[in-house]
Scaffold this active site. Structure first.
Site, PDB file in Angstrom:
ATOM      1  N   ARG A  30     -12.557  -9.238  37.381  1.00 28.53           N
ATOM      2  CA  ARG A  30     -12.797  -8.777  38.749  1.00 28.53           C
ATOM      3  C   ARG A  30     -13.931  -7.752  38.785  1.00 28.53           C
ATOM      4  NH1 ARG A  30      -8.885 -11.176  41.687  1.00 28.53           N
ATOM      5  NH2 ARG A  30      -7.035 -11.702  40.452  1.00 28.53           N
ATOM      6  N   HIS A 101     -24.560 -13.723  34.882  1.00 24.94           N
ATOM      7  CA  HIS A 101     -23.194 -13.847  35.401  1.00 24.94           C
ATOM      8  C   HIS A 101     -23.210 -14.532  36.750  1.00 24.94           C
ATOM      9  CE1 HIS A 101     -24.945  -9.961  36.496  1.00 24.94           C
ATOM     10  NE2 HIS A 101     -24.324 -10.113  37.652  1.00 24.94           N
TER      11      HIS A 101
HETATM   12  P1  DGP Z   1     -25.636  -8.117  39.688  1.00 29.61           P
HETATM   13  O1  DGP Z   1     -26.210  -7.269  40.789  1.00 29.61           O
HETATM   14  O2  DGP Z   1     -25.689  -9.606  40.023  1.00 29.61           O
HETATM   15  O3  DGP Z   1     -26.216  -7.791  38.346  1.00 29.61           O
HETATM   16  O4  DGP Z   1     -24.089  -7.745  39.660  1.00 29.61           O
HETATM   17  C1  DGP Z   1     -23.516  -6.883  38.756  1.00 29.61           C
HETATM   18  C2  DGP Z   1     -22.094  -6.678  39.183  1.00 29.61           C
HETATM   19  O5  DGP Z   1     -21.378  -6.134  38.083  1.00 29.61           O
HETATM   20  C3  DGP Z   1     -21.901  -5.703  40.339  1.00 29.61           C
HETATM   21  O6  DGP Z   1     -21.335  -6.406  41.440  1.00 29.61           O
HETATM   22  C4  DGP Z   1     -20.939  -4.650  39.816  1.00 29.61           C
HETATM   23  C5  DGP Z   1     -20.388  -5.260  38.565  1.00 29.61           C
HETATM   24  N1  DGP Z   1     -20.127  -4.324  37.481  1.00 29.61           N
HETATM   25  C6  DGP Z   1     -21.024  -3.475  36.919  1.00 29.61           C
HETATM   26  N2  DGP Z   1     -20.443  -2.764  35.937  1.00 29.61           N
HETATM   27  C7  DGP Z   1     -19.160  -3.207  35.856  1.00 29.61           C
HETATM   28  C8  DGP Z   1     -18.062  -2.858  35.013  1.00 29.61           C
HETATM   29  O7  DGP Z   1     -18.138  -2.001  34.134  1.00 29.61           O
HETATM   30  N3  DGP Z   1     -16.891  -3.528  35.236  1.00 29.61           N
HETATM   31  C9  DGP Z   1     -16.773  -4.497  36.194  1.00 29.61           C
HETATM   32  N4  DGP Z   1     -15.577  -5.079  36.330  1.00 29.61           N
HETATM   33  N5  DGP Z   1     -17.791  -4.841  36.997  1.00 29.61           N
HETATM   34  C10 DGP Z   1     -18.964  -4.200  36.834  1.00 29.61           C
END
Ligand code: DGP
Length: 117
Positions: A30, A101
């Protein structure tokens, strides 16, 4: 060799996250900052920094992202109403984490595809 991000640590379970699915090719967890009732990131276990780094040998794992997305959407109960899959690439795509991702977003009617700026 590309530099690891926080997602590699999540995949290896070295830092906590809410993992909803994992197999030998991909991990899904998530999003820490959800933009919809369901917001899950589906990530290749192998570090591929951006879509621009994808090669033919990645096709199997990248296709698998879709199979897993569809399964998770069904498990989350959002498949029938529908959902959106997003992959951001670099600065103009809004990519923040340089480990490719797929975002799975759903649980409400989503807005415009692209926000006009
Ligand atoms: P993007 O902008 O497409 O690179 O999306 C990166 C996403 O990753 C953003 O929606 C927040 C999420 N994210 C960043 N760091 C973490 C983390 O440490 N844990 C989780 N679960 N999500 C994270």
């Amino acid at each position: 060799m590309a530099e690891e991000t926080i997602f590699s640590k999540i995949i290896r379970k070295e830092i906590p996250s809410d993992i909803v699915y994992q197999d030998d090719k991909v991990t899904a967890f998530r999003d820490i900052s959800p933009q919809a009732p369901v917001h899950i990131l589906i990530v290749p276990n192998k570090l591929i920094p951006t879509v621009d780094d994808v090669t033919e040998e990645d096709e199997l794992v990248l296709g698998h992202l879709f199979t897993v997305a569809a399964k998770i959407a069904r498990d989350e109960g959002i498949a029938e109403d529908g959902y959106r899959l997003i992959v951001n690439c670099r600065k103009h795509g809004g990519q923040e984490v340089f480990h490719l991702h797929m975002h799975l977003l759903g649980g409400r009617r989503l807005g415009a595809m692209v926000v006009k700026k």
